[in-house]
Structure formats: C-alpha cells, structure tokens
Design an enzyme around this catalytic site. Structure first.
Site, PDB file in Angstrom:
ATOM      1  CD  GLU A 166      -3.815  -2.654   7.213  1.00 36.43           C
ATOM      2  OE1 GLU A 166      -2.643  -2.734   6.864  1.00 36.43           O
ATOM      3  OE2 GLU A 166      -4.523  -1.677   6.947  1.00 36.43           O
ATOM      4  N   GLY A 209       2.021   1.901  10.962  1.00 40.93           N
ATOM      5  CA  GLY A 209       2.975   3.008  10.894  1.00 40.93           C
ATOM      6  C   GLY A 209       3.711   3.280  12.194  1.00 40.93           C
ATOM      7  CB  SER A 232       4.479  -2.226  12.171  1.00 37.84           C
ATOM      8  OG  SER A 232       4.174  -0.862  12.385  1.00 37.84           O
ATOM      9  CE  LYS A 285       0.055   3.517   4.840  1.00 35.97           C
ATOM     10  NZ  LYS A 285      -0.147   3.709   6.256  1.00 35.97           N
ATOM     11  CG  ASN A 331      -1.704   1.262   1.400  1.00 35.76           C
ATOM     12  OD1 ASN A 331      -1.822   2.046   0.460  1.00 35.76           O
ATOM     13  ND2 ASN A 331      -2.272   1.473   2.585  1.00 35.76           N
ATOM     14  CG  HIS A 355      -6.060   1.873   4.942  1.00 37.11           C
ATOM     15  ND1 HIS A 355      -5.658   2.782   5.896  1.00 37.11           N
ATOM     16  CD2 HIS A 355      -5.030   1.006   4.785  1.00 37.11           C
ATOM     17  CE1 HIS A 355      -4.426   2.473   6.290  1.00 37.11           C
ATOM     18  NE2 HIS A 355      -4.027   1.405   5.631  1.00 37.11           N
ATOM     19  CD  GLU A 371      -3.246   5.481   6.680  1.00 38.54           C
ATOM     20  OE1 GLU A 371      -3.200   5.581   5.438  1.00 38.54           O
ATOM     21  OE2 GLU A 371      -2.322   4.995   7.350  1.00 38.54           O
TER      22      GLU A 371
END
Ligand code: PEP
Length: 250
Positions: free
Chosen positions: A167, A173, A212, A11, A9, A95, A97
């Site tokens: 996730e 991250g 991660s 991003k 991904n 996702h 985010e």
C-alpha cells in the site's frame, strides 16, 4: 495459480446498525461468487457482530491490529488469542496509519506477524513508502527494509503463511491510487525479493494491493500478474462498491 483475496479495512467507522446493513448486503451480494476469497477487518467491538452474521458464509472477518503478546498490562490492547476467540481468520499488521500514528516499528510489526501465525491467523502484512520516500526515489529501499524485517524473522516459508499488502502511503485515502503499471512494478519487486530465498514459495505468496482501490480501477489492478487481490479502505464501507470490487476479483 494464486486465488485472489479482497479485504475490507473498515478503520474506525461503523455502528451496530450500519454494520448490520452492510454485512447483510455483502452476504447476499457475494454468496454466488466462489472463485475468490473475501474478508472484512472490523473495529474490535464489532467482531462478535461480524462473527454472528458471517459465520457459515464465504466472507471471513478479522481485526485491524493486535498486540504481539498473549497477555499483560497493556491497557487498551487486544491479544492474538482474543481475536481467535471471535473466529478471526485475518488480522491487519503494520498498517501505515499505525506505523505513523502509533510509531510501530519494523521490529514490533515482525513480532506481531509471528504472534498471529502462532495463533493460527493469517496476518495481512502492510508495507509501502510515503510520498516523500516515493518522490525521492526511495520506494524500493523502504519496502525492502520493511519486508526484510519480517523475512529475517520468519523466513520465506513463514512469510508465505500470511498475506502481503503493498500500500503506497501516498495512495491511501487520496482517491489517486498507483497506476496498474506502478503497482505491478512494486509487487514484482517484492516477489522477487522473496524469490531470492525461495522461488517456489515466492510464486505462491499472495501480495494484495491497497491505496484508493475503487470500482473504477479494481479490474485493471487485479489483472496485473503480481497483484493477487486488494485491501480496500473507504470503498469497503459502501456495499455496492465493495461487492463490485470483490466480483472483479472473482
Ligand atoms: C487502507 O487504509 O488500507 C486503504 C487502502 O484505504 P483507501 O482504500 O481508502 O485508500
């Protein structure tokens, strides 16, 4: 036996120049590794570039989001068929985010999942709890709610046309991912919830892991019985790292 899948991904990172170098390294680094599936989900403006470099290789490509409608007055949005026009096999849906920053609801995410399937893509449906939810013991409750939104709409058979990506938001991250045991516990929980509807389908459902995932922990995570691959953020931007994770899956 479920075939492992590793997805990068990207991003909102990349440029025409850096993408070219990265994609060409991936093609060279992975062409011999045929026992697993690989994909990169790139920013929309770079789909044509990904298509031109990856076409005919063993690496697929996809989008990181899409609208649930096929057309309309949705400034800045991308319709499912537009991703298909650029050869996307995958699209990331829900996702964390986007759930957090764009306030995407379970309902919208389930509509996107259905739309992706309708257009012949494999949605990579992300689910996972926040740190606060994790620490207050609500992880299973939250993940069950997110999963059920899609399960109710699609049924077990429908959900198995896509890929699930567990996730934990607290691991994304941060460089501090879930331990293999923690991850396995939640993956098994997700699979058992699908198995309540259909055991056979649950057994073939791919549930990949994100948050991660690095060269240092990939092999251990990927060796767990219910972890069928990885969704990789930052390490997917560094060719030797992504290649090493993909090879661990192979
Ligand atoms: C992600 O954003 O999906 C992700 C897994 O990121 P990272 O690997 O950087 O934690």
């Amino acid at each position: 036996m479920r075939r492992k899948l590793v997805v990068g991904n990207w991003k909102m990172y990349g440029s025409l120049t850096s993408n070219k170098a990265l994609l060409e390294s991936l093609v060279t680094g992975l062409y011999k590794y045929r026992q697993a599936d690989y994909a990169v989900c790139v920013p929309h403006p770079y789909l044509a570039q990904a298509q031109s470099i990856l076409e005919g290789t063993n690496i697929a490509w996809g989008g990181q989001n899409m609208n649930q409608f096929e057309a309309g007055a949705f400034t800045g949005s991308v319709a499912p068929h537009m991703l298909v026009d650029f050869g996307c096999r995958y699209v990331i849906i829900g996702h964390s985010e986007r759930r957090e920053l764009c306030h995407e609801s379970d309902l919208v995410i389930s509509a996107k999942f259905e739309a992706a399937i309708k257009d012949g893509m494999n949605p990579i449906f992300c689910l996972g709890e926040t740190r606060e939810e994790h620490e207050s013991g609500k992880a299973e409750h939250v993940v069950a709610r997110q999963l059920d939104a899609v399960l109710t709409r699609m049924g077990a058979e429908g959900i198995a046309k896509g890929v699930l990506a567990y996730e934990p938001v607290w691991a994304i991250g941060t460089g501090r991912g879930a331990s293999p045991e923690q991850a396995q516990h939640m993956h098994a929980f997700i699979r058992s919830r699908v198995a309540n509807l259909d055991r056979v389908i649950a057994a073939r459902l791919r549930i990949i892991h994100g948050g991660s995932v690095r060269v240092s922990n990939a092999a251990q995570l990927l060796s767990m019985p219910d972890i069928d691959g990885a969704l990789v953020g930052s390490a997917s931007l560094v060719a030797p790292q992504f290649i090493a994770i993909c090879r661990a899956a192979n």
